[in-house]
Scaffold this motif. Structure first.
Motif: not given
Length: 651
Positions: A388, A391-392, A408, A527
């Motif tokens: 994630n 992705r951000t 993801v 994460e």
């Protein structure tokens, strides 16, 4: 006769044919369909016989549908042809799609799609699979006479077939071009199907000779014909049909062929290679021997052998002309060739966008990367992220197209997926990275070497310009796999000092060997920790000056446990990848995305071709310089600046 069937018997001496036509007329009569049989006095040939029927259509004020004796209409074909003919006032000709009818053939013949070898049932099944990727109809340069719908206005205004073409071939192209001079177009009804046994009306042995002779006549009358046909074959419309051939289920094995593009991965070890190889092995394990997915690897034999995947899939050279159901680029592309390879090989394109460091670091940056990744963001089918966090980062830099699916797929955090040898004695501190600056290897080595002069340090990364008595440097990527695993097994603890990663395999690998790993604090590490079963082994530091004190004060036997969670396996990652690919292959808007992507790439390639065809760059630069120094250029400068500002505001 106001509409109906007009049967022309061009073999008057064939009593059996006459009897069959009489039976057909009776059958049509029982279905309330008008039928007329016209029997020629002698054999007149295809073109003259067809003109008899066209003359009858002109007389009755009807549209005409030419149908060869070796063609078979499928249900709904005539209705669909008529719909397309009426969809645009300037469409004068319509043909359906077929299994073997030249430009009408769908899917087109390619190296791994030989439709002429298929049974009628297999060919139709392949058509059904391919046609759902196509629009209901589209314009074409011409149609094919095996099944050809002609509006009445065409034959009423421009006449019938030119009998100069003798027994046939190219006569329909002549009529199409004759009408095209007045703006009338040809079209394909992509949701109409007609089986064609293949040159049965004449016999296949006659095709080459007649086509060559009549093509000379056609080109002499309409020299523009060859250009518009060639333009069509190079168009996004036709190329999309070729690409779609990769998904047909009529192939002999009845399986979906998925290609993993490893062209950016060489014969050496790194995180990207480990990700690609582990996902490939998991897909193979799930589908061998009875699954529905066949793997292809776009790479060279040396790389495939180095990574041990040569025996689990087909090795395809990057420049091979192949078709697949989907191509997944295992890592972000750095050149347009990777974009083209995926776009022209498969209807579904997926890209693993691992990180954006090549854009963010000025010394790595180039303009092509911006444009290439922007193309991926707008025109790919699936963008895979490995966290994630990544992705951000990517979304903060690129606007994602509305039709693009984002997925993801956090990489494996399962210890058993990594540890391959037993733990051994604590011999050294292991620092993991490579030569890129964001890995922060040189400064970390200098700091830890000074702080712990009595400890041996093994560094996987760049060679330092300084000599250290207690440091051994190992060049990243060139270490044999078992040797690298040994460094982990022998480590007292591991340091992973990178400022920015899309994932962090060294963190998970350290935990797999039950080693404490010191990593720079980030949302990514948080994460990862949430998905490992031994989170207490991961220690985060804020900056390098804090690291020596943190290491010195740590009691590795009594570390506090963090908040972990269920681990993710490579098998899970592979299942997510194949699942989203299959969902995308079944998506109703797949054809729209395919045509949109190919249209965008067509424009890019066309502009690049024009640039390459400039013979004298120096002369061009001189002309531009002269123009920029002209009075008109200076006078219009404020207007150009205002236009640029408005365009930027709108974008």
């Amino acid at each position: 006769m106001l509409g109906g069937v007009f049967l022309i018997n061009d073999s008057p001496d064939d009593m059996g044919l006459g009897a069959e036509l009489d039976k057909a007329k009776s059958t049509l009569f029982r279905k309330n369909i008008n039928c007329i049989i016209h029997t020629n006095n002698k054999n007149m040939g295809f073109v003259k016989s067809v003109n008899i029927g066209l003359a009858e259509a002109i007389k009755q004020g009807c549209d005409a549908l030419l149908l060869n004796s070796d063609a078979k209409l499928y249900t709904g074909c005539i209705e669909e042809l008529r719909y397309v003919a009426e969809a645009d006032p300037m469409v004068g000709f319509v043909s359906p799609r077929s299994n073997d009818a030249g430009i009408c053939t769908i899917p087109p013949l390619t190296s791994n799609s030989q439709s002429r070898m298929w049974s009628e049932a297999d060919a139709y099944a392949s058509y059904l699979e391919a046609s759902r990727w196509l629009p209901r109809w589209h314009l074409t340069p011409t149609v094919v006479g095996f099944c050809m719908y002609i509006k009445n206005i065409i034959i009423s205004e421009f006449g019938v077939l030119d009998e100069a073409y003798g027994h046939g071939y190219n006569e329909e192209n002549d009529l199409v071009m004759r009408a095209n001079g007045y703006g009338y177009r040809a079209a394909f009804a992509n949701h109409a199907y007609c089986w064609h046994s293949g040159s049965g009306s004449f016999g296949k042995s006659e095709f080459v000779k007649r086509d060559a002779e009549n093509r000379l006549l056609l080109d002499a009358k309409y020299p523009e014909y060859t250009k518009i046909v060639n333009d069509y074959f190079g168009s996004p419309t036709f190329r999309s049909e070729s690409v779609v051939s990769g998904i047909v289920t009529g192939l002999p094995d009845g399986k979906r062929h998925i290609a993993l593009d490893l062209a950016n991965i060489g014969p050496h070890f790194n995180g990207t290679a480990e990700m690609a190889v582990q996902i490939a092995r998991s897909i193979y394990k799930k589908n061998h021997p009875d699954g529905n997915t066949i793997l292809h690897f776009i790479t060279d034999q040396k790389t495939a052998t180095f990574h041990g995947i040569a025996d689990i899939g087909y090795i395809e050279q990057p420049n091979a002309d192949r078709r697949y159901a989907a191509v997944v680029h295992m890592g972000q592309p750095f050149g347009w060739e990777g974009i083209r390879r995926a776009a022209y090989s498969a209807p579904v394109n997926g890209f693993f966008m691992l990180d954006t460091i090549a854009q963010d670091c000025g010394y790595l940056h180039n303009d092509d990367v911006d444009d290439i990744w922007r193309f991926v963001a707008q025109h790919s089918d699936v963008i895979f992220y490995i966290s994630n966090y990544s992705r951000t980062i990517f979304r903060n830099r690129f606007e994602i197209g509305q039709a693009v699916t984002e997925k993801v797929c956090l990489l494996s955090t399962n210890a058993s997926d990594y540890a391959v040898i037993n733990q051994r004695n604590h011999k050294h501190i292991l620092i993991v990275g490579n030569h890129y600056r964001h890995k922060a290897i040189p400064e970390t080595v200098e700091t830890l070497s000074a702080a712990f002069p009595q400890k041996q340090i093994v560094v996987v990364g760049c060679q330092s310009g300084r000599l250290f008595q207690n440091v051994t440097f190992i060049k990243a990527g060139e270490i044999a796999h078992d040797v690298m695993e040994g460094y982990y097994a022998d480590a007292e603890f591991v340091v992973f000092p990178s400022h920015y990663e899309g994932f962090g395999i060294p963190i998970v690998k350290s935990v797999a060997y039950n080693k404490v790993v010191y990593a720079r604090q980030s949302g990514l590490v948080d994460e990862i920790v949430r998905h490992i079963t031994q989170p207490h082994l991961v220690k985060m530091y804020k900056n390098l000056m804090d690291l020596p004190a943190m290491i010195a004060s740590a009691n590795t036997n009594h570390l506090e446990s963090g908040v972990g969670g269920e681990a993710i396996t490579w098998d899970h990652v592979a299942s997510e990848v194949t699942s989203i690919i299959n969902e995308t292959l079944n998506h109703p808007d797949g054809g729209y995305r395919l045509r949109r992507r190919l249209s965008a790439l067509h424009i890019i390639d066309k502009n690049l071709t024009q640039l390459r065809n400039i013979d004298d760059y120096e002369a061009l630069r001189g002309e531009i310089t002269s123009m920029s120094q002209s009075k008109s250029w200076r006078v219009t400068k404020p207007l150009r600046l205002a236009a640029t500002a408005i365009r930027n505001m709108r974008s």
